[in-house]
Enzyme design. Structure first.
Site, short mmCIF file in Angstrom:
data_model
loop_
_atom_site.label_atom_id
_atom_site.label_comp_id
_atom_site.label_asym_id
_atom_site.label_seq_id
_atom_site.Cartn_x
_atom_site.Cartn_y
_atom_site.Cartn_z
N ASP A 1 0.85 -1.17 0.00
CA ASP A 1 0.00 0.00 0.00
C ASP A 1 0.90 1.24 0.00
OD1 ASP A 1 -2.50 1.51 0.44
OD2 ASP A 1 -1.63 1.90 2.41
N ASP B 1 -0.07 5.28 0.72
CA ASP B 1 -0.24 6.30 1.76
C ASP B 1 -0.46 5.64 3.11
OD1 ASP B 1 -0.35 8.83 2.79
OD2 ASP B 1 -2.04 9.50 1.59
N LYS C 1 -9.34 -3.37 -3.55
CA LYS C 1 -9.13 -3.94 -2.21
C LYS C 1 -10.37 -3.69 -1.34
CE LYS C 1 -5.43 -1.40 -1.44
NZ LYS C 1 -4.25 -0.80 -0.77
N ASP D 1 -1.68 -0.45 5.90
CA ASP D 1 -2.03 0.15 7.19
C ASP D 1 -3.52 0.13 7.48
OD1 ASP D 1 -2.38 2.18 5.09
OD2 ASP D 1 -2.78 3.56 6.74
#
Length: 271
Positions: free
Chosen positions: A25, A27, A196, A221
């Protein structure tokens, strides 16, 4: 403070050593906004030195792969356009896989429109094969009116990803999931969602890069996208605490990671 879930068991260590592809991922994992985390570049260098590969995976369909290449390059990260995979690209793979005619009504940014046109799609509201909704920062009432009319007529409704909000330095802003909710409320039709955490995202990734799920780790995250996708697809899911999710958020969450790391720097120590 480092994670308490150190990779100490022989079983987990054996599994981790089979990983040759890291889906990352962006950001909250590699950077935050326009600030590169200090551990990201050393982590990527270590992967490369060990003959492993990394792929940047994002649900954000408002930007093209070209945009992310330029952004990461400015941050000092060596990256090619074929190492960027967006939910927009996964949506095009889905449309091709299920033989949709290459005529769609697209609600998306100019960047997304350009990518679809370059892939051979005609963007039209005249007898389209599907209505495709992306993270449209140029959304207008007229676009919504046309989309709802087509969906009520039975045209398939597809959304690039489910995120309700997109994080920005000024705070969260409505994302594709919020726009989807508006259209669904008006038409009573829920879309096919691609990005996702859905299986279609993994299928498209594995097909494009010719990789096996058993040799892949998803690192991110967010529990409900990154970790959920990994667990549902049967690939290793590693949560980093450098972005949205905090340790207390795991309590009661249906999406539990295989391992937790403070950041990519800790994962580099595992390699």
């Amino acid at each position: 403070m480092r994670s308490e879930l150190e990779p100490t068991t022989a079983e987990w260590r054996q599994r981790f050593e089979t990983i040759n592809t890291f889906m990352l991922d962006l950001d909250g994992t590699v950077y935050l906004g326009d600030q590169l985390f200090p551990w990201s570049l050393p982590f990527l260098r270590k992967i490369t030195a060990q003959g492993k590969q990394y792929i940047f995976v994002t649900n954000n369909s408002s930007q093209s792969a070209r945009y992310y290449v330029e952004k990461l390059t400015r941050m000092g990260i060596p990256v090619r356009s074929d190492q960027i995979f967006t939910s927009g690209e996964a949506t095009r793979y889905y449309l091709d896989k299920y033989s949709f005619a290459r005529r769609i009504y697209l609600l998306g940014t100019p960047a997304l429109e350009e990518e679809f046109r370059e892939a051979g799609f005609t963007l039209t509201d005249d007898r389209p094969a599907a209505v495709v909704l992306g993270f449209d920062l140029t959304l207008t009432y007229e676009k919504l009116r046309r989309a709802c009319g087509l969906i009520r007529q039975g045209v398939p409704f597809i959304a690039t990803h489910p995120d309700f909000n997109c994080p920005t330095p000024q705070g969260p802003i409505p994302d594709c999931g919020a726009m989807t909710a508006l259209i669904t409320a008006a038409t009573a039709v829920a879309p096919k969602v691609i990005g996702k955490p859905h299986q279609e995202m993994v299928e498209a990734l594995c097909a494009k890069f010719d990789i096996e799920p058993a040799n892949v780790a998803m690192v991110g995250d967010r529990l409900y996208t990154d970790i959920a996708m990994g667990r549902q697809a049967g690939i290793m899911a590693i949560l980093v605490l450098s972005g949205e999710t905090q340790r207390e958020d795991l309590d009661g969450s249906p999406f539990q990671p295989d391992r937790i790391a403070e950041d990519l720097g800790e994962i580099a120590e595992w390699l």
